[in-house]
Design an enzyme around this catalytic site. Structure first.
Site, mmCIF file in Angstrom:
data_model
loop_
_atom_site.group_PDB
_atom_site.id
_atom_site.type_symbol
_atom_site.label_atom_id
_atom_site.label_comp_id
_atom_site.label_asym_id
_atom_site.label_seq_id
_atom_site.Cartn_x
_atom_site.Cartn_y
_atom_site.Cartn_z
ATOM 1 N N ASP A 15 0.852 -1.184 0.026
ATOM 2 C CA ASP A 15 -0.017 -0.068 0.021
ATOM 3 C C ASP A 15 1.046 1.257 0.124
ATOM 4 O O ASP A 15 2.042 1.153 0.353
ATOM 5 C CB ASP A 15 -0.728 0.070 1.289
ATOM 6 C CG ASP A 15 -1.732 1.351 1.477
ATOM 7 O OD1 ASP A 15 -2.196 1.529 0.264
ATOM 8 O OD2 ASP A 15 -1.875 1.774 2.436
ATOM 9 N N ASP A 17 0.158 5.005 0.833
ATOM 10 C CA ASP A 17 0.007 5.988 2.264
ATOM 11 C C ASP A 17 0.045 5.276 3.555
ATOM 12 O O ASP A 17 -0.995 4.101 3.539
ATOM 13 C CB ASP A 17 -1.141 6.902 1.989
ATOM 14 C CG ASP A 17 -1.353 7.642 0.597
ATOM 15 O OD1 ASP A 17 -0.149 7.915 0.133
ATOM 16 O OD2 ASP A 17 -2.271 7.960 0.057
#
Length: 186
Positions: A15, A17
């Site tokens: 991922d 952020d």
């Protein structure tokens, strides 16, 4: 369409952020707002040198909400690519969902669409894929696809861990660097 490596032995999905860079409640809206989490870039460098294919899978509803456009997202990702290269690493592809949460698309995590697309394009068995995320939706996406979930405590990770209800067999680490150390130690 992201480039595809058909000779992938080890695929790691990250991922963005909260895993690679600091998360913001008001979205990352410019390259200046993209700030790497300490140790994350170096971890990607170590993983790259160890032969891992690194792919980013990120929800970017800021596009669907009209907060930023694709050009700005590309500028943010260009900064991330440069920072990773400067740390001796490489991101092989970035997959993103541009849709707002109410779009009911198949690619927005927690749906497994993005993960399945990555596995298909890189010609890997999704059961061999590992995804590192900081939110329950990341873990749900990889588990729904049939892969292995890893939670980091950066970003939303501590709150995610405290909330409980994590998918079975979720591994938990303080950050991407700690996961990298454990993965490379065998």
């Amino acid at each position: 369409m992201p480039s595809v490596n058909t000779d992938v032995d080890k695929l790691l999905i990250l991922d963005r952020d909260g895993v690679i860079n600091e998360d913001r409640p008001d979205f990352i809206k410019s390259p200046d707002e993209w700030i790497a989490i300490p140790g994350a870039l170096e971890a990607i460098g170590e993983l790259t040198r160890a032969g891992w294919t690194i792919v980013v899978a990120t929800n970017q509803s800021c596009i669907g909400r009209g907060i930023i456009n694709i050009d700005m997202l590309n500028q943010i990702h260009a900064k991330m690519h440069r920072a990773v290269v400067n740390a001796g690493g490489h991101i092989d592809a970035i997959f993103f969902c541009p849709h707002a949460p109410d779009a009911a698309c198949e690619c927005r995590k927690p749906e497994p669409g993005m993960v399945l697309d990555i596995a298909r394009r890189f010609r890997v068995d999704v059961s061999d894929c590992i995804m590192v995320g900081d939110a329950l939706r990341d873990l749900q996406a990889i588990v729904s696809a049939g892969g292995k979930p890893v939670l980091v405590r950066t970003g939303k990770g501590r709150k995610t861990e405290q909330a409980g209800n994590l998918p079975e067999n979720t591994l938990i680490f303080d950050d991407l660097a700690a996961f990298c150390d454990a993965l490379l130690a065998g």
